[in-house]
Write a protein that holds these residues in place. Sequence first.
Motif, PDB file in Angstrom:
ATOM      1  N   TYR A 169      -8.857   2.025   9.245  1.00 18.83           N
ATOM      2  CA  TYR A 169      -7.577   2.441  10.093  1.00 18.83           C
ATOM      3  C   TYR A 169      -7.409   3.531  10.675  1.00 18.83           C
ATOM      4  O   TYR A 169      -8.075   4.641   9.832  1.00 18.83           O
ATOM      5  CB  TYR A 169      -6.749   2.079   8.815  1.00 18.83           C
ATOM      6  N   ALA A 179       2.507   4.533  10.774  1.00 21.10           N
ATOM      7  CA  ALA A 179       1.994   3.637   9.893  1.00 21.10           C
ATOM      8  C   ALA A 179       0.216   3.337  10.265  1.00 21.10           C
ATOM      9  O   ALA A 179       0.204   3.661  11.423  1.00 21.10           O
ATOM     10  CB  ALA A 179       2.229   2.151   9.985  1.00 21.10           C
ATOM     11  N   PRO A 180      -0.624   3.071   9.537  1.00 15.30           N
ATOM     12  CA  PRO A 180      -1.979   2.854   9.762  1.00 15.30           C
ATOM     13  C   PRO A 180      -2.073   1.780  10.897  1.00 15.30           C
ATOM     14  O   PRO A 180      -1.258   0.859  10.760  1.00 15.30           O
ATOM     15  CB  PRO A 180      -2.522   2.740   8.446  1.00 15.30           C
ATOM     16  N   PHE A 194      -5.819  -5.512   6.673  1.00 18.35           N
ATOM     17  CA  PHE A 194      -4.399  -5.336   6.930  1.00 18.35           C
ATOM     18  C   PHE A 194      -4.058  -5.195   8.405  1.00 18.35           C
ATOM     19  O   PHE A 194      -4.339  -4.160   9.093  1.00 18.35           O
ATOM     20  CB  PHE A 194      -3.747  -4.234   6.120  1.00 18.35           C
ATOM     21  N   ASP A 195      -3.904  -6.332   9.155  1.00 24.38           N
ATOM     22  CA  ASP A 195      -3.653  -6.159  10.714  1.00 24.38           C
ATOM     23  C   ASP A 195      -2.201  -5.922  11.052  1.00 24.38           C
ATOM     24  O   ASP A 195      -2.160  -5.488  12.205  1.00 24.38           O
ATOM     25  CB  ASP A 195      -4.149  -7.636  11.314  1.00 24.38           C
ATOM     26  N   VAL A 238       0.757  -1.162   0.197  1.00 22.69           N
ATOM     27  CA  VAL A 238      -0.069  -0.024  -0.164  1.00 22.69           C
ATOM     28  C   VAL A 238       0.753   1.208   0.079  1.00 22.69           C
ATOM     29  O   VAL A 238       1.975   1.256   0.558  1.00 22.69           O
ATOM     30  CB  VAL A 238      -0.909   0.138   1.228  1.00 22.69           C
ATOM     31  N   TRP A 249       1.302  -3.684   9.636  1.00 15.90           N
ATOM     32  CA  TRP A 249       1.986  -2.690   8.750  1.00 15.90           C
ATOM     33  C   TRP A 249       3.481  -2.536   8.958  1.00 15.90           C
ATOM     34  O   TRP A 249       3.818  -2.526  10.191  1.00 15.90           O
ATOM     35  CB  TRP A 249       1.274  -1.536   8.673  1.00 15.90           C
ATOM     36  N   GLY A 250       4.141  -2.619   7.796  1.00 13.06           N
ATOM     37  CA  GLY A 250       5.682  -2.088   8.246  1.00 13.06           C
ATOM     38  C   GLY A 250       5.683  -0.579   8.544  1.00 13.06           C
ATOM     39  O   GLY A 250       4.776   0.253   8.550  1.00 13.06           O
ATOM     40  N   GLN A 251       6.689   0.000   8.789  1.00  7.39           N
ATOM     41  CA  GLN A 251       7.029   1.556   9.031  1.00  7.39           C
ATOM     42  C   GLN A 251       7.088   2.283   7.687  1.00  7.39           C
ATOM     43  O   GLN A 251       7.054   3.563   7.769  1.00  7.39           O
ATOM     44  CB  GLN A 251       8.383   1.659   9.890  1.00  7.39           C
ATOM     45  N   LEU A 287      -4.866  -1.181  12.011  1.00  6.37           N
ATOM     46  CA  LEU A 287      -6.262  -1.674  12.023  1.00  6.37           C
ATOM     47  C   LEU A 287      -7.292  -1.556  13.222  1.00  6.37           C
ATOM     48  O   LEU A 287      -6.805  -1.789  14.312  1.00  6.37           O
ATOM     49  CB  LEU A 287      -6.302  -2.997  11.700  1.00  6.37           C
ATOM     50  N   PHE A 344      -9.782   2.380  -1.203  1.00  2.62           N
ATOM     51  CA  PHE A 344      -9.606   2.978   0.121  1.00  2.62           C
ATOM     52  C   PHE A 344     -10.473   4.215  -0.054  1.00  2.62           C
ATOM     53  O   PHE A 344     -10.719   4.679  -1.184  1.00  2.62           O
ATOM     54  CB  PHE A 344      -8.206   3.512   0.340  1.00  2.62           C
ATOM     55  N   TYR A 398       4.295   0.983   1.973  1.00  2.00           N
ATOM     56  CA  TYR A 398       4.018   0.071   3.311  1.00  2.00           C
ATOM     57  C   TYR A 398       3.837  -1.482   2.658  1.00  2.00           C
ATOM     58  O   TYR A 398       3.021  -1.485   1.771  1.00  2.00           O
ATOM     59  CB  TYR A 398       2.946   0.584   3.974  1.00  2.00           C
TER      60      TYR A 398
END
Lengths: 119, 112
Positions: B38, B45-46, A106-107, A37, A109-111, B48, B103, A95
């Motif tokens: 989100y 970062a987002p 999306f549970d 993303v 995420w990277g930085q 959840l 999104f 990301y």
Amino acid sequence: QVQLVESGGGVVQPGRSLRLSCAASGFTFSNHGMHWVRQTPGKGLEWVAVISYDGSKKYYADSVKGRFTISRDNSKDTLYLQINSLRAEDTAVYYCARERLYSNSFDYWGQGTLVTVSS
Amino acid sequence: QSALTQPASVSGSPGQSITISCTGTSSDVGSYNLVSWYQQRPGKAPKLMIYEGSRRPSGVSNRFSGSKSGNTASLTISGLQAEDEADYYCCSYAGSSTSYVVFGGGTKLTVL
């Protein structure tokens, strides 16, 4: 704990290529679909691509189809995004994100890694 | 232009409730019970907050709730707290033959 660490971003000239990586740890990588993303600085989120848990299925946003390739190496717990023919509009934070099983959400995420396309 | 439509901003006072709408089409929000929400704080970062329309991941406060009616999904935050100030994005599965995932444009929540 679950960790996703992106790398490979940087400043790149238009028309060049770049490969982003996302190293996963803390979970069974080969069980999960994985996504990329992106987010243009100061703007919203844009879904880029998804790859199934085993790499057999891949889908892309229309805006990147034909130029971006998502792949994975389950033996290395690593996700990749090959970006070709870079354009100014590809400038964004990229990301990687883990797909929560069976829910298309999306549970983790990277930085993020910043890609800047500029001459 | 984002595929899902959200208000650019909403605001509320501490303790109040607010609702953020997310309007899609019969091809995405209306067809699947796969809307997620989100929270994104500046430089982060987002995170959840809601998945499958109304389910909360472990660790997310029960002040956050989600719902859907037709082509519109909603996120409600009750008992607003200063820490809730952030950008909120909705997301929907849209089918493997179309956009796959879409999104919303994001909503800036300001806690007054």
